[in-house]
Design a protein around this motif. Structure first.
Motif, PDB file in Angstrom:
ATOM      1  N   LEU A  33       9.277  13.023  -0.719  1.00 60.10           N
ATOM      2  CA  LEU A  33       9.769  14.031   0.212  1.00 60.10           C
ATOM      3  C   LEU A  33      11.289  14.035   0.161  1.00 60.10           C
ATOM      4  O   LEU A  33      11.932  13.029   0.464  1.00 60.10           O
ATOM      5  N   ASP A  34      11.852  15.173  -0.270  1.00 61.88           N
ATOM      6  CA  ASP A  34      13.304  15.377  -0.312  1.00 61.88           C
ATOM      7  C   ASP A  34      14.032  14.274  -1.083  1.00 61.88           C
ATOM      8  O   ASP A  34      15.080  13.774  -0.674  1.00 61.88           O
ATOM      9  N   GLY A  35      13.469  13.882  -2.222  1.00 62.96           N
ATOM     10  CA  GLY A  35      14.144  12.940  -3.101  1.00 62.96           C
ATOM     11  C   GLY A  35      13.879  11.483  -2.837  1.00 62.96           C
ATOM     12  O   GLY A  35      14.254  10.623  -3.637  1.00 62.96           O
ATOM     13  N   SER A  36      13.250  11.153  -1.726  1.00 59.29           N
ATOM     14  CA  SER A  36      12.887   9.773  -1.415  1.00 59.29           C
ATOM     15  C   SER A  36      11.380   9.700  -1.242  1.00 59.29           C
ATOM     16  O   SER A  36      10.690  10.722  -1.232  1.00 59.29           O
ATOM     17  N   GLY A  37      10.847   8.472  -1.110  1.00 59.38           N
ATOM     18  CA  GLY A  37       9.402   8.345  -1.044  1.00 59.38           C
ATOM     19  C   GLY A  37       8.924   7.334  -0.022  1.00 59.38           C
ATOM     20  O   GLY A  37       9.652   6.423   0.376  1.00 59.38           O
ATOM     21  N   THR A  38       7.664   7.504   0.404  1.00 53.92           N
ATOM     22  CA  THR A  38       7.000   6.571   1.310  1.00 53.92           C
ATOM     23  C   THR A  38       5.954   5.795   0.531  1.00 53.92           C
ATOM     24  O   THR A  38       5.115   6.389  -0.155  1.00 53.92           O
ATOM     25  N   LEU A  39       5.993   4.477   0.624  1.00 54.10           N
ATOM     26  CA  LEU A  39       5.082   3.618  -0.127  1.00 54.10           C
ATOM     27  C   LEU A  39       3.650   3.790   0.367  1.00 54.10           C
ATOM     28  O   LEU A  39       3.392   3.853   1.569  1.00 54.10           O
ATOM     29  N   GLY A  40       2.708   3.871  -0.583  1.00 53.87           N
ATOM     30  CA  GLY A  40       1.298   4.003  -0.229  1.00 53.87           C
ATOM     31  C   GLY A  40       0.400   3.305  -1.231  1.00 53.87           C
ATOM     32  O   GLY A  40       0.842   2.929  -2.328  1.00 53.87           O
ATOM     33  N   THR A  41      -0.857   3.109  -0.863  1.00 56.41           N
ATOM     34  CA  THR A  41      -1.839   2.466  -1.743  1.00 56.41           C
ATOM     35  C   THR A  41      -3.108   3.311  -1.806  1.00 56.41           C
ATOM     36  O   THR A  41      -3.409   4.070  -0.879  1.00 56.41           O
ATOM     37  N   CYS A  42      -3.832   3.163  -2.889  1.00 54.41           N
ATOM     38  CA  CYS A  42      -5.102   3.865  -3.046  1.00 54.41           C
ATOM     39  C   CYS A  42      -6.154   3.253  -2.118  1.00 54.41           C
ATOM     40  O   CYS A  42      -6.086   2.062  -1.791  1.00 54.41           O
ATOM     41  N   PRO A  43      -7.156   4.038  -1.695  1.00 51.70           N
ATOM     42  CA  PRO A  43      -8.200   3.494  -0.805  1.00 51.70           C
ATOM     43  C   PRO A  43      -9.196   2.625  -1.561  1.00 51.70           C
ATOM     44  O   PRO A  43      -9.267   2.650  -2.798  1.00 51.70           O
ATOM     45  N   ASN A  44      -9.943   1.829  -0.820  1.00 48.84           N
ATOM     46  CA  ASN A  44     -11.066   1.043  -1.352  1.00 48.84           C
ATOM     47  C   ASN A  44     -10.675   0.112  -2.484  1.00 48.84           C
ATOM     48  O   ASN A  44     -11.452  -0.125  -3.412  1.00 48.84           O
ATOM     49  N   GLY A  45      -9.452  -0.424  -2.411  1.00 55.32           N
ATOM     50  CA  GLY A  45      -9.032  -1.397  -3.412  1.00 55.32           C
ATOM     51  C   GLY A  45      -8.744  -0.840  -4.780  1.00 55.32           C
ATOM     52  O   GLY A  45      -8.635  -1.592  -5.756  1.00 55.32           O
ATOM     53  N   LEU A  46      -8.589   0.487  -4.900  1.00 54.55           N
ATOM     54  CA  LEU A  46      -8.285   1.099  -6.191  1.00 54.55           C
ATOM     55  C   LEU A  46      -6.796   0.958  -6.512  1.00 54.55           C
ATOM     56  O   LEU A  46      -5.984   0.626  -5.654  1.00 54.55           O
ATOM     57  N   PHE A  47      -6.424   1.250  -7.770  1.00 59.01           N
ATOM     58  CA  PHE A  47      -5.044   1.133  -8.234  1.00 59.01           C
ATOM     59  C   PHE A  47      -4.545   2.486  -8.714  1.00 59.01           C
ATOM     60  O   PHE A  47      -5.276   3.228  -9.376  1.00 59.01           O
ATOM     61  N   PHE A  48      -3.288   2.799  -8.403  1.00 59.18           N
ATOM     62  CA  PHE A  48      -2.710   4.070  -8.818  1.00 59.18           C
ATOM     63  C   PHE A  48      -2.128   3.952 -10.218  1.00 59.18           C
ATOM     64  O   PHE A  48      -1.361   3.031 -10.510  1.00 59.18           O
ATOM     65  N   ASN A  49      -2.497   4.896 -11.070  1.00 57.52           N
ATOM     66  CA  ASN A  49      -1.968   4.958 -12.433  1.00 57.52           C
ATOM     67  C   ASN A  49      -0.998   6.123 -12.514  1.00 57.52           C
ATOM     68  O   ASN A  49      -1.402   7.288 -12.460  1.00 57.52           O
ATOM     69  N   GLY A  50       0.292   5.807 -12.652  1.00 60.39           N
ATOM     70  CA  GLY A  50       1.305   6.856 -12.653  1.00 60.39           C
ATOM     71  C   GLY A  50       1.200   7.782 -13.847  1.00 60.39           C
ATOM     72  O   GLY A  50       1.594   8.947 -13.771  1.00 60.39           O
ATOM     73  N   ILE A  51       0.680   7.283 -14.971  1.00 61.12           N
ATOM     74  CA  ILE A  51       0.586   8.107 -16.177  1.00 61.12           C
ATOM     75  C   ILE A  51      -0.482   9.182 -16.031  1.00 61.12           C
ATOM     76  O   ILE A  51      -0.322  10.309 -16.498  1.00 61.12           O
ATOM     77  N   SER A  52      -1.599   8.850 -15.351  1.00 63.74           N
ATOM     78  CA  SER A  52      -2.660   9.837 -15.138  1.00 63.74           C
ATOM     79  C   SER A  52      -2.517  10.548 -13.798  1.00 63.74           C
ATOM     80  O   SER A  52      -3.080  11.623 -13.593  1.00 63.74           O
TER      81      SER A  52
END
Length: 400
Positions: free
Chosen positions: A232-251
């Motif tokens: 949001l507006d050049g900065s970000g809020t840290l978050g995690t995927c639900p149910n123990g999943l992992f976020f893949n930035g490439i996909s």
């Protein structure tokens, strides 16, 4: 009788002008006091403005010195941020899929796919790329901040601003024009809300969200790999995927497996180099200069002058130092013949000495294997981003 009345009347007539003169004099005195107060207030405001301006100029030209012991204590506590890890299009594409802004061109945009910068382009005449909406928009509706001069053109007069290209630099604007810029001392970062250099600050220049549209998700490197930032507006809020999943930035999606599963060794600092600045520093160029070390892919030395001592610094996690551009970049963007498994979260890395990325090294606890492995004939090229051999040669600079 008549004479007496005339005398009384004469006395009354004499009294009225006297009272009028007294009231008039009192009014004039009040006006004089008000004028004097106004002049004093004006002089006081002028004095305060002069003091403020003097303070700004003192800061701007580095005459306000911050004690080194304070910075050293903050650095020991891990409070000093990274001043040189400026986000670029290539860096952003390592953790994002989609369209992004070009930090060097108000009309420019880029397309991230598969962890790399796949394409670039420019908006049409009269249009600028709106990084917050992710579209080409009318120039009148976009505030472009690719340089300090751009920021000064859109800010209040006599104001300190953060350099949009560097966390450690700040500039002074007056009459919508750029007056000058200065670097913070002792690797501090400039906080524009406080108008001063500080030891710790979440600088948006270093945020992966800087070039990404609002309400989009971008991956993170290092200890937060597998998590994401909501931008949001050049900065970000840290978050995690639900149910123990992992976020893949490439996909750009959550998945079952951790994309950062490889074990790495924490980089250790190299000692200062007493000869680096004397032999490599350019006095004609001046300013803070950067030089690659001769032992790692991710480290570099900084020199402030020709008489100084080279101070070693590491790139942010998963990045390597490019000796040509003198900045930290994505590992696929620069060739390095040292241990490429250090400071990175990969199980396999490209042998950059092999033509067209035909070989790769195996990483074990942050150390690459002694010998590289050749890809099979039917899949002759190693794709470092996808961690597999492929039929086509990837379009990474290390494969050219």
């Amino acid at each position: 009788m008549l004479a007496t009345q005339v005398e009384k009347y004469t006395d009354v007539v004499a009294i009225v002008p006297a009272r009028h003169r007294a009231a008039s004099n009192h009014l004039n005195n009040l006006k004089g006091q008000r004028k004097n107060n106004k002049e004093r207030n004006t002089k006081m405001r002028g004095l305060l403005a002069t003091i403020t301006m003097a303070k700004m100029l003192l800061i701007l030209f580095g005459l306000m010195i911050i004690h080194q012991d304070v910075v050293d204590a903050a650095r020991a506590a891990g409070a000093v941020g990274t001043a040189n890890a400026v986000v670029t299009m290539n860096n952003t594409c390592a953790y994002y899929v989609g369209y992004i802004a070009n930090p060097e061109n108000c009309q420019g945009w880029g397309l991230c796919e598969g962890g790399i910068l796949k394409a670039t382009g420019n908006c049409g005449k009269g249009m600028l790329y709106d990084s917050r909406k992710g579209i080409c928009n009318y120039a009148s509706k976009v505030q472009c901040n690719t340089s300090p001069a751009d920021v000064c053109a859109n800010t209040a007069d006599d104001t300190f601003i953060a350099d949009p290209t560097s966390c450690s630099k700040y500039c002074f604007c007056s009459n919508k024009a750029l007056i000058g810029c200065k670097s913070c001392n002792n690797n501090q970062l400039f906080n524009p809300s406080q108008s001063q250099c500080v030891n710790s600050y979440a600088c948006p220049v270093n945020s992966n969200c800087r070039l990404v549209p609002n309400n989009q998700f971008v991956g993170l490197p290092g200890k937060n790999c597998g998590k994401y930032l909501r931008c949001l507006d050049g900065s970000g809020t840290l978050g995690t995927c639900p149910n123990g999943l992992f976020f893949n930035g490439i996909s750009g999606k959550c998945q079952n497996t951790n994309p950062c599963g490889a074990t790495t060794i924490t980089p250790s600092a190299l000692p200062p180099d007493t000869a680096m600045c004397k032999t490599s520093y350019s006095a004609a160029k001046g300013g803070l200069q950067y030089f690659p070390d001769s032992d790692t892919c991710f480290g570099y030395y900084t020199c402030e002058n020709q008489q100084g001592i080279g101070v070693w610094r590491p790139c942010q996690y998963t990045f390597q130092f490019d000796s040509v551009s003198k900045v930290c970049v994505q590992s696929t963007q620069t060739k390095c013949t040292h241990n490429r498994c250090a400071n990175i979260n990969l199980k396999f890395v490209t042998d950059t000495s092999s033509p067209q990325c035909t070989k790769y090294f195996v990483c074990n606890n942050g150390q690459q294997s002694t010998k590289s492995v050749a890809c099979p004939a039917d899949f002759p090229h190693f794709d470092e981003v996808n961690q597999a051999c492929s039929k086509t040669n990837p379009s990474y600079p290390i494969c050219n």
